[in-house]
Structure formats: C-alpha cells, structure tokens
Design an enzyme around this catalytic site. Structure first.
Site, short mmCIF file in Angstrom:
data_model
loop_
_atom_site.label_atom_id
_atom_site.label_comp_id
_atom_site.label_asym_id
_atom_site.label_seq_id
_atom_site.Cartn_x
_atom_site.Cartn_y
_atom_site.Cartn_z
CD1 TRP A 1 1.12 -0.28 3.07
CD2 TRP A 1 -0.79 1.44 3.62
NE1 TRP A 1 1.61 0.14 4.19
CE2 TRP A 1 0.26 0.78 5.19
CE3 TRP A 1 -1.38 1.99 3.60
CZ2 TRP A 1 0.12 1.70 6.31
CZ3 TRP A 1 -1.73 3.08 4.77
CH2 TRP A 1 -0.39 3.07 5.93
CG ASP A 2 5.05 1.08 1.70
OD1 ASP A 2 4.43 0.23 1.77
OD2 ASP A 2 5.77 0.83 2.11
CD GLU B 1 2.75 -3.91 9.36
OE1 GLU B 1 3.87 -4.55 9.48
OE2 GLU B 1 2.29 -4.34 8.11
CE LYS C 1 6.72 -1.91 11.39
NZ LYS C 1 6.15 -3.47 10.59
C1 BGC Z 1 5.37 -0.78 7.47
C2 BGC Z 1 3.82 -1.69 6.50
C3 BGC Z 1 4.78 -1.32 4.76
C4 BGC Z 1 5.79 -1.81 5.17
C5 BGC Z 1 6.84 -1.89 3.66
C6 BGC Z 1 6.51 -2.16 7.58
O1 BGC Z 1 7.03 -2.43 8.09
O2 BGC Z 1 4.95 -1.92 8.87
O3 BGC Z 1 2.88 -0.98 6.92
O4 BGC Z 1 3.00 -1.50 4.61
O5 BGC Z 1 6.79 -1.93 5.89
O6 BGC Z 1 7.43 -0.80 4.03
#
Ligand code: BGC
Length: 750
Positions: A346-347, A473, A582
């Site tokens: 989703w980034d 997360e 997080k």
């Molecule tokens: C983050 C996610 C992100 C992923 C990739 C993770 O550490 O919590 O939101 O999509 O990294 O960048």
C-alpha cells in the site's frame, strides 16, 4: 551541495549503506552502488542489479499451513552483474583498501542523473594513478546501464590492464534474523547462456520457476585482447600503454526481459545495442530528461540546506524506482536493494502515488494500470478467502498473487483494497478523465465495494468490519479498526456516487462485465451510511479499534533504545496486548478522510496516539508531520519533517543497506505539500491552508491539476499562487474561493 550527494566513507557499515544511497535506476533497471572492482575479501557487499518485477517464485514453508495460506512467494531476482571492472597497473591490482588513497570523491549527481567516483591512488609499490568511474542508468533508454572508466597514470606505470566481467552466476542476498529481509532461497536464476558474438557479450539467465528470462548484451569502446567465457562469466581483457594521456573505456550494458521484450530477449538486446550513443551524449540526454522532470517536481526550501538536499535526494530516488510500463509498480525499497523482496505494498497508493499524480499524471496512471492488471488475481483471492464477490488486493505482491506468509500483519490488512480504490479516486479528481472513470475506476471501486459489503455486517444499527488489521502492525486482527472502516466508507460512498455518474450505456456495460445488480449499489450506500467509526466518549478521540483503549499502555519509560524496533525484540502477541503503535493509524485516517471528524476530535486523537507511537515503521513520521502542521503544532511538524527528509541519508532506521524507504520518500513530498502548504484534494478542487514555518524561510513547488500547472510559493507571511500553464483555475485559500487567471500571481497573507 543540495544537488549533489558526496559519500566518501570506506568503513564496512557505511559502504553497505552507500550501495543503496548511490544506487542508480530508471524504474526498469536498478543497480546498487557497488564498487566495480569490489572491496576485496575482508568486506561484505550486497551486489545487486534488478529488473523491476522480474521475479521468481519459491514455495513458502509453514510449520502449520492452514486453509488459503499462500503456497508461493514471489521474489525480485538479482540478475546479471555487469558492474565488474578490475584495473591492473603493471599487474598491481587497483584496490582502495590497499596502498594509499590520496583523494577520493564519490558523488551522486541528483541534477544530472549519474554517479562519479574519482580516486587518486598510490599502490603499495608506489605506482600512482587517477581513476574515475562515471556510471548512469539511462532514463531515455530504459534498458541501458553504462559505465565509463578513465585511468590517468601519473607515476611509475608502464602498462594498464582492465579486466571487465559480465557475470550470469548470481544469487540473491540472504540474512537470517530480520523478517524484513529474505532469509532463504538465494538462487533465483539459472544461467542460460554466456557467449561472445562479434562485438557483443551476451549473458542470459532464466528464473527457476516462473519461466522468465533476462539478457544482458554488453559492448565496449575498445577492442579486447582476450575474451574468456568461464562458468557463466565473460571476462574481457583490455591492454593499454601508459604515457599518451588518459585511457578511457566505456562499457554499455543493455538489459532485456521476457516480461517486456518478447521471447527473444537476446535479439532485442542486440538491436537496442545498435542504437546506442556515446557516453557524453548519454550524459546530455540524461540531463535534458532531468531538467524536464525537475521543472515540475522540484521543491525549493530556504534555510536548512541539509533538508533541501534530503528533499531532492528523495524525489530523485522516487523517479529512479517507479515502474513506468504498467507491468511494474514501485517496490517498498524501489530498485535499490532486496529488503521486502521487491514487493509492492500500500506504500505505493497512500505514500508515493500523490507525488506522481500531481507532478506527472502519466506515470501515476501507469501505476494504476499495473494494479488494474492484477484485478483478476484480487477477485480470485477474495473467493479463496471465502467472499462471494469482490476483489481483495494482496498485502504484498509483484504480479498480483498474495505473497505474504504472516497473515496477521499481511492478508489481514484488508485496508489495502480501500487504499487502492482511494488512489483511483484521487486520479479522477485530478484529471477528471471520464473515459478512465468508465473503463477502470468504476470497476475497481465496485469490486472493492463488494468486498466491504461481504466482509462487514449490520449489527445494532451499525455496519461493522471484524477481524482485520489496520496500518499499525503492532495491533493485529481487531474489530472495527477506525482506519479500515473510514477508508471502506470512503470507498463505498464513491462506488455509489460513481455509479450515479455513469451514463446508461456505461451502466449496462459494467453490469454485463461484472454481473452487477442494482440491489448491490443500494447495499454500498447503506454500508457507507451506517459505517461504524469507533469513538471514545470518555477521551473524545476515535478509538483505533474496539479494544485498543482497554489494553495496557506499553511501558515506554523502561524500554531501552536498543529494544527498538520492538518487532525485532518482542513476540507479536506481547505487542498486540499493549497500547503501542508501530506507525500512524487513526492519525493517518484523519489525514486521508478528514471530513469524517471535527477538528477537536482530530486534535485530541493526535495528542493521544502520538504518545503511544514508536515510529518503528518509516511510514509514520511524515503523517505525524502533516497532521501536526494541520493542527498548528509547528515545532513538531518541522521536527517530524526533519526525520522524514533525511531518514535514509542519515540511516535513521539503521537498515538503509537493505534498500531505501520509498514510502517515506513519498512522505517527504506529502509533508511539504499536504503538510506545510496544507493542500487537500476535494471534489470542488484544490484547497490550501498553509502554515508558517519560520525555519524554511521560503517554500515553493509546482503541481499539475486538471490540465494546469500551478506554482505555489510560501514565505513566512505570504502565499502566492500562479497558474503557469493552462486555463484559469478556481482554488480555495483557507476556505475562501479564489479565481486565478493564467500568468497572474495572486498573493495572500495567512
Ligand atoms: C510497515 C508497512 C509497510 C511495509 C513496507 C512495514 O514495516 O509496517 O506499513 O507497508 O513495511 O514498507
């Protein structure tokens, strides 16, 4: 200094970081900033060359594999290494870790799109030389990676020999103990071919399981005295006499692959080789391309030059990483490293897409088209996950299948489907492209709306969504995550709205295409209207989910620096049982769909969640900066922005060696444009609510909107808006409508 990045360190840790910082790419190929000659045996290097979306699949090993856990995981493959060039001065090997380095300048030229490494060196036996490596990955010729080496003998050198390699025997990087890095399956490609044909060196590799091939066709500007092919490596030797000025060798490597170039990747590579220009010409082309890019994309700030450098560096890497061909997207680490295995998250949609949308809508569209091309996978995944209808986009993927093995912080992040829908809507708001709306937007919105109706249910007068994970997360599998519900509501509202906007033909069309019934459309409206958005009366804030506020608050006072990021030091359940985030979650929802809540709720929520957020994810600071700006917390907005703008340059997350943090780079642009300039994109156009930050002195940028180019300049007292290209435009400045005529600079205090 702000258009250049100098990196002259030679210690192990920083060498690895610099490989990412000085990586070159063009959205198709990416090459880490390794030394051509390597570092010698004592130092570690992550040597990498990648083709966006070029991947293999490996079987996921589970101790216990439950229903609908994905079987396979896609992984970006490290492909043919064409970086190698060793230099010998009368048989003494040029190596920066021996002898004496008199001078060393290594620079990324952000304005010109190449790197240079200038070395003045004296060998252990007293041979003195100046060596310069220039390299570029061309933006105008996407398959091309070129290196130019110049050797200038100064003292005691009779002969110069260069040994250049093209290596098809490559593996991926593995590291145990960090879930963000690949921990097994190093060998993703097998050697297909390595041969010399006339002036070309040809190496071909194929993936182990996905049946993809890539080729590298290399040519040189000098004639080799010897070409040897040995175990997948082509080794060319070039001999020169010292004495008649600088010795120059240019190596041009053309990469092709079966995802873009058809089955005969070698012939295509040879064809492309025939069209190449001189290195000097390539540099001119590159500069021209970047001049055009920077005209719109650059953001100027006055004051802290380190920030200006960070901004330009970040925007440059976004351009270097973004897939521009609809076959690929932008990976979490771009093409600068192997962290997160080249996956798209989703980034893209929430953090990176807005930058392209408002500076280069064509590139933004290509990102949407890539997602659209994966819609069938998302439909299948929804079925697999027990939904009757709809599309569930994967948490992480390359070509569409779910590649996440840890479902609580993976598949359970259903919000990605709403995030993707959100980006399609944003594109429509910026372009008002009606055929896009009919051909793509409607389908994506309707399929994702179906998912929400099927996932949630009505109870006690509310539409509820159970057992999902929001962006944070450290809090998994919860009921009514505020972010998810807010984004789903937006998704459903827009699905209903767009259905009304379709003309009769388009309605029949889509009804036939996806078997849509009118009753479904009414169900979307009902779900949106009754969507439950958790709110705590006691605290006057939105609850992150049904149970977040009743958990024990994490003991931050007794957590030491070394315990961060917490994910590397605590079992997930320990984290899930606490109030600890997080990254931005509710605060992010308040940014993306601010009209769902009043400002005081947003403020109190910010104050609350800020205290329990670790920012262990690099996706967090920028959101806190944006929202701090909105709420008038100027000092905080600036502080969080500082963390964002230089996160990779200063290796703040200590894992830049695994690749750059692309979402954070997009967040840099967001923090400036959405944060300090206070831009919001609404149905009635652009809204600005700037905030003064004395430290910047001045902030100016351009955006593209509905065929216009708008320039925005902020000083500590005034904001000036100018339509530079296109027709007159109505915008909103702090809630008031303003008409801008082309070329006229309108100024306001704020
Ligand atoms: C983050 C996610 C992100 C992923 C990739 C993770 O550490 O919590 O939101 O999509 O990294 O960048």
């Amino acid at each position: 200094m702000t258009w250049k990045l100098a990196k002259n360190e030679l210690d192990q840790d920083q060498l690895l970081v610099n490989e990412s910082l000085l990586a070159l790419g063009n959205g198709y190929i990416g090459v880490r900033g390794n030394f051509e000659e390597g570092y010698g045996d004592d130092l570690k290097s992550i040597r990498g060359t990648y083709i966006n979306a070029f991947h293999d699949e490996t079987k996921i090993k589970y101790g216990e594999k439950l229903y609908a856990f994905p079987d396979q995981q896609q992984k970006l493959a490290n492909v043919i290494d064409a970086q190698g060039i060793d230099i010998f001065l009368d048989d003494e090997h040029f190596n920066l870790f021996e002898g004496k380095v008199v001078n060393f300048n290594r620079t990324l030229h952000i304005d010109e799109g190449y790197t240079s490494r200038e070395v003045h060196w004296v060998s252990p036996n007293g041979r003195e030389v100046k060596v310069n490596f220039n390299r570029l990955v061309s933006f105008s010729r996407k398959e091309l990676f070129a290196i130019q080496v110049t050797v200038e003998p100064i003292r005691n050198v009779q002969k110069v020999k260069m040994v250049s390699t093209v290596n098809g025997n490559v593996t991926n990087y593995v590291e145990k103990g960090d879930p963000r890095v690949n921990s097994e399956h190093a060998k993703l490609v097998a050697l297909g071919d390595a041969r010399v044909v006339g002036d070309y060196r040809i190496v071909q590799v194929s993936t182990m399981n996905t049946n993809l091939s890539a080729a590298c066709v290399t040519s040189y500007t000098a004639k080799a005295s010897e070409s040897i092919v040995d175990s997948g490596v082509i080794r060319d030797t070039f001999q020169f006499e010292a004495g008649s000025g600088p010795i120059v060798l240019t190596k041009k490597n053309v990469y092709t692959d079966t995802l873009r170039h058809g089955d005969d990747v070698v012939s295509r590579g040879v064809e492309l080789q025939r069209e190449l220009a001189s290195f000097d010409h390539l540099l001119v082309e590159q500069k021209y391309y970047l001049d055009e890019f920077w005209k719109i994309a650059d953001i100027e700030v006055q004051g802290d030059q380190r920030l200006q450098q960070g901004i330009r560096f970040n925007l440059f890497h976004l351009l270097q990483s973004v897939g521009k061909d609809s076959v690929s997207n932008i990976a979490a680490k771009g093409l600068s490293g192997e962290g997160y295995e080249g996956h798209y998250f989703w980034d893209t949609e929430i953090y990176i897409f807005p930058f392209f949308l408002m500076t280069n809508p064509e590139m933004a569209k290509s990102l949407l088209m890539h997602r659209y091309s994966t819609l069938d996978h998302a439909r299948n995944r929804a079925k697999e996950m027990g939904h009757e209808k709809g599309a569930l986009f994967p948490w992480r993927t390359i070509t569409g299948p779910e590649s996440s093995a840890f479902f609580p912080a993976g598949t359970a992040q259903y919000h990605i489907s709403a995030d993707i829908a959100y980006s399609f809507i944003q594109y429509y708001l910026v372009t008002k492209d009606v055929s896009f709306m009919q051909d793509y937007l409607a389908e994506v919105l309707f399929e994702t709306a179906r998912l929400w109706v099927d996932t949630g249910h009505m109870k006690d007068g509310h539409f509820r969504i159970d057992n999902v994970t929001g962006p944070d997360e450290y809090t998994c599998i919860v009921n009514n995550n505020f972010y998810t519900n807010s984004m789903a509501k937006y998704n459903l509202d827009w699905a209903y709205k767009i259905y009304q906007e379709l003309d009769d033909k388009a309605k029949t069309d889509i009804q036939d295409r996806i078997g849509l019934e009118v009753g479904e459309v009414l169900a979307w409206k009902e779900a949106a209207d009754y969507m439950y958005l958790p709110y705590s009366e006691k605290l006057g804030i939105n609850e992150q989910d049904d149970t977040f506020l009743s958990k024990k608050v994490w003991d931050f006072d007794n957590t030491s620096e070394e315990d961060y990021p917490l994910l590397l030091n605590y079992h997930p359940l320990t984290l899930y049982r606490h109030q600890v985030c997080k990254q931005a979650d509710t605060v992010l929802a308040h940014f993306l769909v601010e009209d769902h809540q009043d400002e005081e709720t947003i403020r109190r929520s910010y104050d609350y969640y800020e205290k329990v957020t670790t920012h262990d994810s690099s996706l967090s600071y920028c959101v806190f900066s944006i929202m701090a700006a909105k709420l008038g917390y100027k000092e905080k907005a600036y502080r969080y922005f500082n963390e964002t703008a230089r996160l990779d340059l200063d290796n703040l997350h200590k894992n830049t060696k695994d690749g750059l943090h692309m979402a954070n780079m997009g967040g840099t642009w967001l923090a400036l444009v959405y944060g300090f300039a206070g831009l919001r994109l609404k149905e009635d156009g652009l809204h600005f609510s700037p905030v003064v930050v004395e430290e910047f002195g001045q902030l100016s940028f351009h955006i593209k909107f509905q065929g216009r180019t708008l320039k925005v300049e902020l000083s500590d007292k005034f904001v000036h808006y100018t339509v530079m290209e296109g027709e007159s435009l109505n915008i909103h400045h702090i809630g008031k409508g303003v008409q801008l005529e082309p070329g006229q600079r309108k100024s306001f205090t704020y």
